[in-house]
Write a protein that holds these residues in place. Structure first.
Motif, short mmCIF file in Angstrom:
data_model
loop_
_atom_site.label_atom_id
_atom_site.label_comp_id
_atom_site.label_asym_id
_atom_site.label_seq_id
_atom_site.Cartn_x
_atom_site.Cartn_y
_atom_site.Cartn_z
N TYR A 14 3.46 -2.70 13.89
CA TYR A 14 3.03 -2.39 12.52
C TYR A 14 3.40 -0.95 12.15
O TYR A 14 3.93 -0.69 11.07
CB TYR A 14 1.53 -2.61 12.37
CG TYR A 14 1.05 -2.34 10.96
CD1 TYR A 14 1.19 -3.30 9.98
CD2 TYR A 14 0.49 -1.12 10.61
CE1 TYR A 14 0.80 -3.06 8.67
CE2 TYR A 14 0.08 -0.86 9.32
CZ TYR A 14 0.23 -1.84 8.35
OH TYR A 14 -0.16 -1.60 7.06
N SER A 19 4.41 -0.22 8.35
CA SER A 19 3.71 0.88 7.69
C SER A 19 4.68 1.90 7.09
O SER A 19 5.70 2.23 7.68
CB SER A 19 2.81 1.59 8.70
OG SER A 19 2.19 2.71 8.13
N ASN A 95 -1.35 -2.23 2.93
CA ASN A 95 -1.63 -3.49 3.62
C ASN A 95 -3.08 -3.55 4.10
O ASN A 95 -3.73 -4.58 4.00
CB ASN A 95 -0.68 -3.69 4.80
CG ASN A 95 0.76 -3.79 4.34
OD1 ASN A 95 1.06 -4.50 3.40
ND2 ASN A 95 1.63 -3.04 5.00
N ASN A 98 -5.80 -4.07 1.36
CA ASN A 98 -6.07 -5.45 0.95
C ASN A 98 -7.19 -6.08 1.76
O ASN A 98 -7.79 -7.06 1.32
CB ASN A 98 -4.81 -6.31 1.08
CG ASN A 98 -3.75 -5.90 0.09
OD1 ASN A 98 -4.04 -5.42 -0.99
ND2 ASN A 98 -2.50 -6.09 0.48
#
Length: 146
Positions: A14, A19, A95, A98
């Motif tokens: 990630y 990211s 991300n 959310n």
């Protein structure tokens, strides 16, 4: 150990490929860990306070192999307080944003309340109150073998 390795691989993936900002992701990670740790600390402190106020300590039989392994009042308090706390924090990582902050309106998220990550404090207080109340219920106070 397998879970730890999986989390490390997924976290690394990630950070490297998804990211857009290491700092935003790191701050989100710290806020999420802070919510769960605050809830855990409150449960621990209430448990210690109740045992010391009663003039007794931990039952050493619970520390041995084969002892009951689950405290339902503590687990329920941790889960509920963590969910509420996560709903009251924000993240600059789009991300992760959310997933957190689901209990706040867009107006609150953009204001001082949203940037304060008050969910950490709310999780601390809520977990302590919930554990205090739930541990008084005899059926939940009983440790259950898993």
């Amino acid at each position: 150990m397998l879970i730890d390795g999986l989390l490390m691989v997924l976290g690394g993936y990630y950070l490297l490929f998804v990211s857009t900002s290491f700092l935003a992701t790191f701050q989100a990670f710290l806020a999420i860990v802070g919510v769960v740790m605050a809830a855990w600390a409150a449960i621990f402190l209430v448990d210690m306070w109740r045992l010391r106020a009663g003039g007794r300590g931990y039952d050493e039989r619970l520390l041995r192999a084969g002892a009951p392994a689950l405290n339902w009042a503590g687990l329920l308090s941790l889960v509920v307080a963590s969910i509420v706390g996560l709903g009251l924090i924000t993240s600059a990582d789009p991300n992760i944003a959310n997933v957190v902050g689901f209990l706040m309106s867009a107006e609150l998220e953009g204001g001082t309340f949203g940037s304060a990550n008050i969910g950490v404090v709310i999780a601390l207080v809520l977990a302590g109150i919930l554990y205090f109340a739930l541990s008084a219920v005899p059926r939940l106070r009983t440790h259950v073998r898993s």
